[in-house]
Design a protein around this motif. Structure first.
Motif, PDB file in Angstrom:
ATOM      1  N   ASP A   1      22.035-152.194  35.244  1.00 12.07           N
ATOM      2  CA  ASP A   1      23.460-151.690  35.683  1.00 12.07           C
ATOM      3  C   ASP A   1      24.645-152.663  35.204  1.00 12.07           C
TER       4      ASP A   1
ATOM      5  N   LYS B   1      16.820-151.148  31.200  1.00 13.60           N
ATOM      6  CA  LYS B   1      18.128-150.622  31.621  1.00 13.60           C
ATOM      7  C   LYS B   1      18.689-151.791  32.615  1.00 13.60           C
TER       8      LYS B   1
ATOM      9  N   GLY C   1      23.765-155.014  40.302  1.00 12.70           N
ATOM     10  CA  GLY C   1      23.108-153.761  40.580  1.00 12.70           C
ATOM     11  C   GLY C   1      21.550-153.865  40.463  1.00 12.70           C
TER      12      GLY C   1
END
Length: 702
Positions: free
Chosen positions: A361, A359, A261
């Protein structure tokens, strides 16, 4: 919505019909010679109410008894209507058959593939999706529909390059270069992928060649053949020529990282300037790193040290990108840190970097990804594999025999009648192809050159011009595959109970929907005389004293005319009010007469193009636009607006009263439908002599 509900009920009801009743299975209800057994009814009841069929019965409660009682009525009514609908041949209508045919085609597709192979592919894709891999390639172009001699020529060329690549890479260390460099040099020199060398894009911009390196990628980002080969290789391994729709690829797998991702990150990038000592950039990045270690805010360090950052962003140095677009050096470094952490300074061909991961995924569970993978397979070349496996299995089951394998000349009559117009989808078959000799045999049926030519004429479409013999051979395979799939499709109901039940449920749903629509729903809206008669009766049942009947009555109402004065400079409020009082109240004038009387007194200095407008209607007291408070009485009032004002004329007050059929048509149509449904149910129960055995119903536990 009605159709979805009815078809959903049909599925629940039909689910119980598939099992045969035992000889000691008591009858719950019967009509017109039909007997509904207890086991059949209970299965339907549990499915309709999402009750585990294996769950042990629990104590009976009032709520459970009520639910069972309501379902008895629902089930009996449905079965009676379904029986009557089939008796009246509702299933034979053209519209219903067309809808059934369309739905059947869609539902048959999952049954015309190898489900085991598909499941294996889905799970294999899920495992691959945990990783991004990097590869380089050398491509030799060859058209997908190239003539055999051209395909062979390209393959031989690719094999020569493969042998050369193996030799060059294996001897790279002896020449003092890396294996990556050896393969990149060959790609730059020999690859027919123009991006391997410097090139000019469509926008006129010059780009450096990638030297065969296509960067990181993950599932569904390459053609299936390339993806399958690359994921199955070891790092550093070189593949033999891999055929795809673009040509042949000699692939070298160069890297593999765990990633999925998008990644959000902040980064500090200190660029090395050509006119400076390289140690300056290294010193600067180390200084930045110490600042961060000493507790200084990462964003502040980005602003003070990074060569490239947008100064006015809330999160300096912020970037978010898919893993296949991230620089390879970044991907490797973030493998070793967690979210919220930052890397040590590292060097790339572009300078020095520190990356902080905000962050990343994470791949969802397989069950959540399965539907997406399945749709991707359906919409791409990936889906060909499960169907190809299914076709191969069917060839054995249907005793397939292809005579052209031993005698290719059998296809000659088709090639003889073909011409280039087929690439424009304009070819007309003259009927002269041989109709006696068998090309192939399938399920005891023989197919001839004449059958094949008819198939080409029917399925031809516009294509780029290429060799006719290749065109014919491609379509011959398609011809065989289509005949196999058509036979398999025609046998689905016979060979697959799940599919047979599924289609039976859907057909019942369509039939009962058409029956209800004609006898209840559409009839209630189209039968104007019946609706009017029903209104005369039903309207008398409603009372102002019953709060539930409020929808059938008007609240207190007033007839209100609003005169809009665009600008108070055109006519003063006092003057407009005086005119309105005279025309509206004393002379009982129409809204138009009120407007015209005011317009006649408009000042000559008024420059507004439309100085006076009107609106007139009956308003309920709770209407948002209705006069409020002491203005809810007959009279004339003024309300200021942004520039001008409104003159509000209340000329009539009405007490609450029953709405006309036109005003409450939707409510009465709904009531009329309920009445038609009640009458239909009553008539069917008498007509087909419905008998419900209450003692059997009372014995049901769940």
């Amino acid at each position: 919505m009605k159709k979805q509900l009815v078809i959903g009920l049909a599925i629940a009801f039909a689910a119980a019909k598939t099992a045969s009743a035992q000889s000691n299975d008591p009858v719950v209800m019967e009509f017109a010679g039909e007997k509904i057994t207890k086991s059949e009814f209970v299965r339907s009841f549990k499915q309709a109410n999402n009750i585990n069929p294996e769950a042990a019965p629990t104590a009976c409660t009032y709520e459970k008894s009520k639910a069972l009682e309501e379902y008895v009525e629902l089930y009996a009514n449905f079965r009676l209507r379904l029986y009557d609908a089939y008796a009246k041949k509702y299933d034979t209508s053209a519209a219903l058959r067309n809808e059934y045919r369309t739905y059947r085609h869609e539902m048959a597709l999952p049954y015309l593939i190898d489900s085991v192979e598909l499941e294996n592919m889905l799970r294999r894709t899920y495992e691959r999706n945990h990783y991004a891999i990097r590869a380089s390639h050398i491509m030799i172009r060859v058209e997908q529909n190239a003539a055999p001699k051209d395909t062979l020529k390209a393959y031989k060329k690719a094999m020569e390059i493969y042998e050369k690549a193996m030799s060059e890479v294996n001897s790279a260390s002896q020449k003092g270069i890396s294996e990556d460099e050896a393969f990149a040099a060959l790609a730059t020199q020999l690859s027919e992928d123009e991006t391997a060398r410097p090139f000019v894009g469509n926008n006129g911009q010059k780009y450096d060649g990638n030297r065969g390196d296509i960067g990181f990628f993950t599932v569904f980002q390459m053609v299936p053949e390339f993806e399958n080969a690359a994921y199955s290789m070891k790092i550093g391994e070189i593949s033999k020529p891999v055929r795809s729709s673009y040509g042949y690829h000699i692939i070298r797998k160069t890297d593999k990282v765990k990633a999925y991702g998008n990644v959000s990150f902040q980064h500090i990038w200190v660029r090395e300037n050509e006119d400076q000592n390289p140690e300056i950039a290294e010193s600067k990045i180390n200084e930045a790193y110490k600042k961060i270690q000493n507790g200084e805010d990462f964003g502040t360090v980005v602003r003070n040290y990074s060569s490239f950052t947008v100064r006015d962003t809330k999160v300096p140095g912020l970037m978010e990108m898919p893993i296949n677009q991230m620089p390879a050096d970044y991907l490797h470094e973030i493998q070793n840190i967690n979210t919220g952490e930052y890397t040590k300074p590292f060097k790339s061909p572009y300078g020095w970097h520190i990356v902080k991961v905000l962050k990343t995924d994470t791949i969802p569970p397989y069950e959540e990804m399965q539907a997406m993978y399945r749709s991707k397979f359906t919409a791409s070349q990936y889906g060909n594999v499960p169907q190809a496996k299914f076709i191969e299995k069917c060839k054995k089951d249907f005793r397939f025999a292809d005579n052209t394998q031993k005698n290719p000349s059998l296809l000659g009559p088709v090639l003889a009648v073909l011409n280039d117009s087929v690439f424009q989808a304009k070819w007309k078959y003259n009927g002269s192809a041989d109709n006696t000799q068998t090309l192939f045999e399938l399920n005891n049926r023989k197919y001839t050159a004449h059958d094949f030519a008819l198939f080409i004429e029917k399925t031809q479409r516009r294509e780029y011009l290429y060799d006719l013999s290749v065109y014919m051979n491609n379509h011959y395979k398609s011809f065989i595959n289509q005949q196999i799939l058509e036979i398999a499709d025609s046998l689905l109901e016979l060979n697959n109970m799940e599919f047979r039940n599924q289609m039976g449920e859907f057909r019942d749903g369509l039939v009962i929907f058409a029956y209800n629509d004609e006898n209840i729903w559409s009839r209630a809206t189209s039968d104007t005389a019946g609706l009017a008669s029903f209104y005369e009766i039903d309207s008398k049942r409603h009372s102002l004293d019953n709060p539930e009947d409020a929808i059938y009555f008007w609240n207190e109402r007033a007839r209100v005319t609003i005169v809009f004065i665009a600008d108070s400079a055109c006519i003063k409020p006092a003057k407009a009010l005086k005119i309105a009082q005279k025309v509206a109240l004393k002379e009982n004038g129409t809204p138009e007469q009120i407007r015209d009387a005011i317009k006649d007194k408009i000042s000559r200095k008024c420059t507004d193009e439309h100085p006076v407008g009107i609106s007139s209607r009956l308003m309920e007291k709770n209407d948002i636009s209705a006069p409020k408070g002491d203005k809810w009485k007959i009279g004339v009032y003024a309300n200021p607006s942004v520039k001008g004002y409104k003159v509000i004329c209340v000329t009539e007050l009405r007490d609450p009263e029953l709405k006309s059929l036109r005003s409450a048509r939707g409510y009465y149509i709904n009531n009329y439908q309920n009445e038609l449904e009640r009458q239909l149910t009553e008539n069917l129960r008498k007509k087909h002599n419905l008998v419900i055995h209450q003692d059997v119903i009372d014995s049901i536990t769940w």
